[in-house]
Design an enzyme around this catalytic site. Structure first.
Site, PDB file in Angstrom:
ATOM      1  N   LYS A 341       0.813  -1.216   0.000  1.00 13.78           N
ATOM      2  CA  LYS A 341       0.000   0.000   0.000  1.00 13.78           C
ATOM      3  C   LYS A 341       0.851   1.272   0.000  1.00 13.78           C
ATOM      4  CE  LYS A 341      -4.363  -1.788   1.717  1.00 13.78           C
ATOM      5  NZ  LYS A 341      -5.396  -1.779   2.780  1.00 13.78           N
ATOM      6  N   ARG A 375      -3.575  -9.970   5.412  1.00 16.21           N
ATOM      7  CA  ARG A 375      -4.040 -10.036   4.020  1.00 16.21           C
ATOM      8  C   ARG A 375      -2.930  -9.521   3.102  1.00 16.21           C
ATOM      9  NH1 ARG A 375      -6.595  -6.586   0.310  1.00 16.21           N
ATOM     10  NH2 ARG A 375      -8.143  -7.601  -1.040  1.00 16.21           N
TER      11      ARG A 375
END
Length: 404
Positions: A341, A375
């Site tokens: 991210k 995740r």
């Protein structure tokens, strides 16, 4: 006397404190009484009425702890104040028992405090039923592997949009050690263009139908649309992963409840303005939990996600990461999703394809904070890093001691 030594002993839970006391040969009955005296806790209550704050301050002092309040409480110039309870676990347990008989809503505070203290203890081994599949929690950190069947996801958009490549990637994710497979068919990157429920389902349906037959993992569907979730569950999906925490589509809570499907509720919001960052996030997640509970879900069926990268600045994301352990107070499993991210890219000034090391760092931080599920895109690397961290973190302090 000259041969004695002194050292600091890390104790983050009652279980660790009990092991440390047993190790020195303390009386078993005394261990039960003393363990909570070695653990300090700071418990924050927000927007407490003035008279309740006065009582909490008085009662904390009476058990040997303290309570910090707004400086104007003493002169009654505020109607509400945040309160920071400061004490050992033992003192806080005494407080929770004492206020059960008090008026002005203090009975509820007593119950909530007792439950919160319990939630801060290491989770026990237990199983989540996932509509025919089972996930075990509390023994090791689980890995959720990401399969994006989208043309425009920020990291791997377009790589798995045809059926053959999607199936091959899913099989690779399973072989590399994932515990859950998460399928997403709509990009949620910043600035993404929403797709219709019909198009999203058209992307998911062929992949889901094949994978339910050939991959022996619980399958999660990453969607915030109730109609897509319903079709996916009808066609064999096991878990719903909602990036809007059941609060975008008013029918989503009903759908997951009707199918008794475990649901991941993520914190999200438009914009990055907060009154109190962590307080606002917890308020959102508690609302999501209440909606899930209203339709019959409970306990481990509701999984909370702090929402790294959603509705937060870089600084806010980093603060949430530094406070991951606090999410355990909600009493539900915690999922962490940081893989590749922008928080990592901005911190390290790296493009998407060079963010593996940063992702691994956040995954390991998740393990040390007690997160239950990580995740990720890069399953094998994260599986190895998480297994190594688990070997160190889970139950090792005092584990060599086999006495009473």
């Amino acid at each position: 006397m000259a041969n004695y030594s002194m050292r600091w002993v890390t104790m983050d839970s009652l279980e660790e404190a009990k092991k440390a006391l047993h190790e020195i040969g303390a009386d078993p009955a005394g261990v039960v009484h003393m363990a909570g005296k070695g653990l300090g806790r700071g418990i924050k209550l927000e927007q407490v009425p003035l008279r309740v704050a006065h009582i909490l301050k008085q009662e904390m002092l009476s058990v040997g702890g303290d309570a910090a309040v707004h400086r104007n409480v003493i002169v009654s110039q505020v109607e509400f104040t945040d309160v920071m309870l400061l004490g050992t676990v033992r003192q806080l347990e005494k407080l929770s028992a004492k206020v059960l008989a008090q008026p002005f809503g203090l009975k509820q505070i007593g119950h909530d405090l007792k439950r919160l203290l319990g939630n801060l203890e290491p989770p026990k081994s237990r199983a989540i039923s996932c509509r025919g599949k089972e996930l075990r929690l509390g023994e090791r950190t689980l890995i959720m592997g990401i399969l994006n069947v989208t043309p425009d996801s920020f990291s791997d958009g377009g790589k798995y949009i045809d059926l053959a490549s999607a199936i091959a990637q899913a099989e690779r994710i399973a072989a590399e050690g994932a515990d859950i497979l998460d399928i997403g068919a709509e990009s949620t990157r910043p600035g993404h263009v929403e797709v219709s429920a019909e198009e999203e389902w058209q992307r998911i349906e062929p992949v889901l139908k094949v994978l339910t037959e050939c991959v022996d993992l619980p399958i999660s569907i990453d969607t915030y649309k109730a109609s897509v979730a319903a079709k996916a569950l009808e066609n064999g999906a096991h878990i719903i992963n909602d990036i809007w925490g059941l609060q975008k589509d008013p029918d989503m809570a009903r759908v997951v409840g009707e199918y008794s499907a475990p649901v991941i509720v993520m914190h999200n919001q438009s914009g990055t303005t907060y009154h109190q960052l962590m307080g606002d996030i917890f308020t959102f997640l508690r609302r999501s939990i209440e909606q899930a509970e209203a339709f019959g879900l409970a306990g481990d069926q509701i999984i909370v996600d702090p929402g790294i990268g959603f509705g937060k600045t870089l600084e806010q994301n980093l603060e949430v990461m530094s406070r991951l352990a606090e999410f355990r107070i909600l009493g539900h499993p915690v999922l962490l999703g940081t893989s590749r991210k922008s928080m990592i890219g901005k911190t390290l000034d790296l493009p998407v394809d060079e963010r593996l090391a940063g992702t691994l760092a956040t995954s390991i931080l998740g393990v040390t904070a007690g997160v239950d599920i990580i995740r990720v895109h890069d399953v094998q690397e994260n599986r190895r890093a998480v297994d190594m961290a688990d070997a160190i973190v889970r139950g090792q302090r005092g584990a060599h001691y086999v006495g009473a």
